[in-house]
Design an enzyme around this catalytic site. Structure first.
Site, PDB file in Angstrom:
ATOM      1  N   MET A  22       0.848  -1.198   0.000  1.00 15.61           N
ATOM      2  CA  MET A  22       0.000   0.000   0.000  1.00 15.61           C
ATOM      3  C   MET A  22       0.881   1.244   0.000  1.00 15.61           C
ATOM      4  O   MET A  22       1.098   1.852   1.032  1.00 15.61           O
ATOM      5  CB  MET A  22      -0.893  -0.022   1.245  1.00 15.61           C
ATOM      6  CG  MET A  22      -1.595  -1.374   1.378  1.00 15.61           C
ATOM      7  SD  MET A  22      -2.762  -1.433   2.706  1.00 15.61           S
ATOM      8  CE  MET A  22      -1.670  -1.422   4.108  1.00 15.61           C
ATOM      9  N   ASP A  23       1.381   1.608  -1.169  1.00 11.76           N
ATOM     10  CA  ASP A  23       2.357   2.688  -1.277  1.00 11.76           C
ATOM     11  C   ASP A  23       1.696   3.963  -1.772  1.00 11.76           C
ATOM     12  O   ASP A  23       0.816   3.920  -2.615  1.00 11.76           O
ATOM     13  CB  ASP A  23       3.432   2.238  -2.283  1.00 11.76           C
ATOM     14  CG  ASP A  23       4.683   3.050  -2.166  1.00 11.76           C
ATOM     15  OD1 ASP A  23       5.544   2.917  -3.049  1.00 11.76           O
ATOM     16  OD2 ASP A  23       4.816   3.811  -1.194  1.00 11.76           O
ATOM     17  N   GLY A  24       2.143   5.110  -1.256  1.00 15.44           N
ATOM     18  CA  GLY A  24       1.672   6.370  -1.819  1.00 15.44           C
ATOM     19  C   GLY A  24       0.783   7.196  -0.919  1.00 15.44           C
ATOM     20  O   GLY A  24       0.245   8.214  -1.336  1.00 15.44           O
TER      21      GLY A  24
END
Lengths: 304, 290
Positions: free
Chosen positions: B47-49
Site C-alpha cells: 500500500m504505497d503512496g
C-alpha cells in the site's frame, strides 16, 4: 424490429450500466460534470504526448545519462526472456533464437561496462529450464560451451572477471571443466564482473546458504543467535561479488515476474519490464532503462 | 419554505442510495463475468503512496494514511466479494521504523485504533468471517499494539471462510533468517538427541544434515499459513518489492498501477485479474512441468 438490432441495443444498455460501475467507487464520488470529463480526456491523452517527446529526445538521452554518472546502478541483473518468441516471429528455430540472444548478450555487456556499471548478472539457465525439450536444452549447453571458448580472449583483454553460480550437479563434465578454466583465468580481475547463473534457483540459493549456516553452527564456528541477514549474505552464491544485490533488474519480453531468480538479493532492486524481446534489446533500450532508473526515488523504507 | 431544504436533502439521499445500488449491481455483474475465467487464490498488496496523496491534496500528514485505510477496506470488500480466499497486505516494514519518530508514533496509534476496530460487531471481519493473522517480528512492536494484535488473532481463530494476513514489523529477509534459525535449532536439537540415543554418531549426523530440506524452511516461515501469492499489486507505480514476500513471489504476477494507494479502485483490481487470466494457461503448463 429485427433480432440483431435488439441485441445491439441491449448490449449498449448493459455497457452503459457496467462501465460507470467500474469508475464510481465508494469513496471518490466523481460527478459526471463537464470539467471532470475534460480532465479525464487530458490525462488519457497526455500519455501519448510523453511518448512522442521521448522519441524526439532520442539522441540527447545518452548525454543526459552520462551526466548523471553518480546515479548509475552498480549491479544490473537481467532475465534474458523472449528468445523463443523472437525466433517464432521470424519463422526460425528455437536454437536460432538462442544464438541471437547470445550475440546480443555480448554486445550489451560491452555497453553496460562502458556506462559505468561494475557487475552484470545474467539468468542464463534456471533450474526449471531442465524441463524444456531435450534438444533445446542440449542446444543451450552447446551454446554456453562455444561462447565461453570464443569469448575467453575478449574477457582476458578487457579484464572482466567471470563467475558462474548455480547447482553444478547436472552440468556436463566438458562444460564444468570449461567453466573452471574461465573462472581460474579471470579470477584476479577487478572492476568488471559478469555473473552467469546456470542451473540457478533463488530458493535453492537460500536453501544452500541455510544448510551451510546449519553446518557451521553444528561445528561450533558460529552461534545460532548470530545468524542474521549479513551472515546469510555471506553464504549466498552472490558472495563472489563486491555488490551482491542488484540495483536494477531487467526482464525483457514484457512478462512481469521474477521467476525464481534473485529472490533475496532483489529485495530493494528497481524492477524494469520492457516489452521488447531479448534479441532486440540493444543500446537504445538499455539507455531507456538507465534513464528510467535514474528517475527513481529510492527510499528503502525511510523518508527522503 | 423551510420544508424545501429538508425535501431536497431527502431526494438527494434517495438518489445517492439508488446510485449505490446500481453500482453494487454492476459490480456484481462484472465479478460474475470475471469468475468465468480462473481466479487468483491469494492476492498481495503493497500500500504505497499515502504520504504523496496527502501532499498532493494539501492535507496534513496523518490523513494520507487514514484515506489509505478506507481504500484498504474497499479493496478487501471487492476481493472477498469476488471470492478470493487469501489477501495479504504490507502494513508496516521493519525499515519504516527508521522514519521520523513522530511519524512512526502516529502510525502506531492509527494501527492500534484500526486493529481494535476490527473486533467491533459491524466490522468487515464479522461481515465476511475473516481469519486475521499478524505476520512479522511482533517483538519489535510496542506492548499495546502487540496485545491488540494477539487478541484479534485469538478472536478470529475459528473463522475459516477467508483469510487476511497483515504484515506488520515485517521484512522478508528477516522472515527467512528466522526460519533458517529455527531450522538450525531443530537440526542441532536432533543432533543432541541423536548423540544421547545411540552410539553411532557419525551416521546420525549425516542423516540430520540431509534433513534440512526446502520443506523445513518453508514450514518454519510465518507465511506458511497461506499458499504463495498469485498476484502482487504495488500502488503508486513503483516497481520494487521492498523486501516483501521475496521467497513467496518467485512466480507471482507483479502489477504496478500508477495510482497512489488512496486512489486505487475497482478498475485496477479488475485489470490485474484480467492480466492474470491472460497468463494463466501458460503458467499452469509450466507448473505441471515442475
Amino acid at each position: 424490429m429485427s433480432f440483431p438490432i435488439v441485441l445491439t441495443f441491449l448490449a449498449l444498455i448493459l455497457v452503459f450500466f457496467l462501465v460507470p460501475g467500474l469508475f464510481i467507487s465508494r469513496r471518490l464520488r466523481v460527478s459526471f460534470s463537464l470539467t471532470n470529463i475534460v480532465r479525464f480526456i487530458k490525462i488519457a491523452t497526455s500519455k501519448y504526448d510523453d511518448e512522442e517527446e521521448r522519441n524526439e529526445k532520442g539522441s540527447t538521452m545518452g548525454e543526459k545519462v552520462k551526466r548523471e554518472r553518480h546515479k548509475m546502478p552498480k549491479h544490473v541483473a537481467v532475465i534474458l526472456d523472449g528468445n523463443r518468441h523472437w525466433a517464432e516471429k521470424r519463422g526460425l528455430g528455437t536454437s536460432d533464437g538462442h544464438e541471437a540472444g547470445a550475440k546480443r548478450l555480448i554486445e550489451n555487456a560491452k555497453d553496460c561496462f562502458a556506462m559505468g556499471t561494475n557487475t552484470i548478472s545474467l539468468f542464463a539457465f534456471s533450474t526449471e529450464n531442465w524441463e524444456r525439450p531435450e534438444d533445446e536444452v542440449n542446444c543451450l549447453m552447446a551454446l554456453f560451451e562455444t561462447n565461453f571458448k570464443s569469448e575467453m580472449p575478449y574477457f582476458q583483454r578487457e579484464k572482466i572477471k567471470i563467475s558462474v553460480i548455480g547447482n553444478r550437479s547436472k552440468i556436463s563434465e566438458s562444460l564444468l571443466s570449461l567453466i573452471g578454466e574461465v573462472e581460474e583465468a579471470t579470477k584476479s580481475y577487478e572492476g568488471k564482473h559478469i555473473i552467469i547463473a546456470i542451473d540457478y534457483s533463488g530458493r535453492f540459493d537460500i536453501l544452500q546458504a541455510c544448510k551451510s549456516l546449519a553446518k557451521k553452527a553444528k561445528d561450533g564456528l558460529i552461534e545460532v543467535e548470530d545468524i542474521n541477514e549479513k551472515a546469510m549474505e555471506k553464504e549466498l552464491m552472490t558472495k563472489c561479488s563486491e555488490f551482491p544485490n542488484p540495483d536494477l533488474l531487467i526482464r525483457t519480453s514484457g512478462e512481469q515476474r521474477i521467476s525464481n531468480f534473485f529472490l533475496w538479493q532483489s529485495a530493494y532492486s528497481e524492477l524494469y519490464f520492457p516489452n521488447v524481446l531479448w534479441p532486440d534489446f540493444g543500446e537504445a533500450e538499455y539507455l531507456e532503462a538507465l534513464t528510467w532508473y535514474q528517475q527513481r526515488q529510492r527510499r528503502f523504507g525511510r523518508r527522503v | 419554505m423551510a420544508e424545501r431544504p429538508g425535501q431536497l436533502r431527502r431526494i438527494g439521499g434517495g438518489i445517492s442510495q439508488l446510485l449505490e445500488k446500481i453500482c453494487g449491481f454492476s459490480r456484481r455483474c462484472v465479478f460474475r463475468v470475471l469468475s468465468m475465467g480462473p481466479l487468483p487464490n491469494h492476492l498481495a498488496f503493497i500500500m504505497d503512496g499515502n504520504r504523496r496523496y496527502a501532499k498532493k491534496r494539501g492535507l496534513e500528514d496523518g490523513s494520507g494514511h487514514k484515506a489509505g485505510f478506507s481504500a484498504l477496506m474497499s479493496m478487501l470488500q471487492y476481493c472477498y466479494e469476488l471470492g478470493i480466499k487469501y489477501v495479504t497486505i504490507y502494513a508496516f516494514s521493519i525499515d519504516n521504523f527508521r522514519r521520523k519518530p513522530e511519524e512512526v508514533e502516529s502510525l502506531m496509534d492509527l494501527m492500534l485504533e484500526k486493529i481494535n476496530s476490527l473486533l467491533e460487531k459491524e466490522s468487515i471481519v464479522h461481515q465476511y468471517g475473516i481469519r486475521v493473522y499478524f505476520i512479522g517480528n511482533l517483538a519489535l512492536l510496542n506492548d499495546q499494539v502487540r496485545a491488540a494484535a494477539e487478541k484479534v488473532m485469538n478472536a478470529t481463530a475459528k473463522n475459516s471462510r477467508v483469510v487476511l494476513l497483515v504484515c506488520i514489523a515485517y521484512n522478508s529477509t528477516d522472515e527467512i533468517v528466522q526460519a533458517v534459525k529455527k531450522s538450525c535449532i531443530e537440526a542441532s536439537g536432533n543432533y543432541k538427541h541423536g548423540d544421547t540415543e545411540s552410539g553411532i554418531e557419525g551416521m546420525d549426523m549425516e542423516k540430520q544434515e540431509k534433513r534440512i530440506q526446502l520443506v523445513e524452511i518453508e514450514e518454519n516461515m510465518q507465511m506458511s499459513v497461506a499458499p504463495d501469492p498469485d498476484i502482487l499489486i504495488r500502488s503508486s507505480g513503483e516497481t520494487r518489492l521492498s523486501n516483501f514476500l521475496l521467497w513467496q513471489t518467485g512466480n507471482s504476477q507483479l502489477c504496478s498501477p500508477a495510482a497512489l494507494w488512496p486512489e486505487i479502485g475497482l478498475r485496477h483490481l479488475v485489470w490485474a485479474i484480467l492480466n492474470f487470466q491472460r497468463n494463466y494457461s501458460y503458467l499452469e503448463k509450466r507448473k505441471k512441468q515442475l
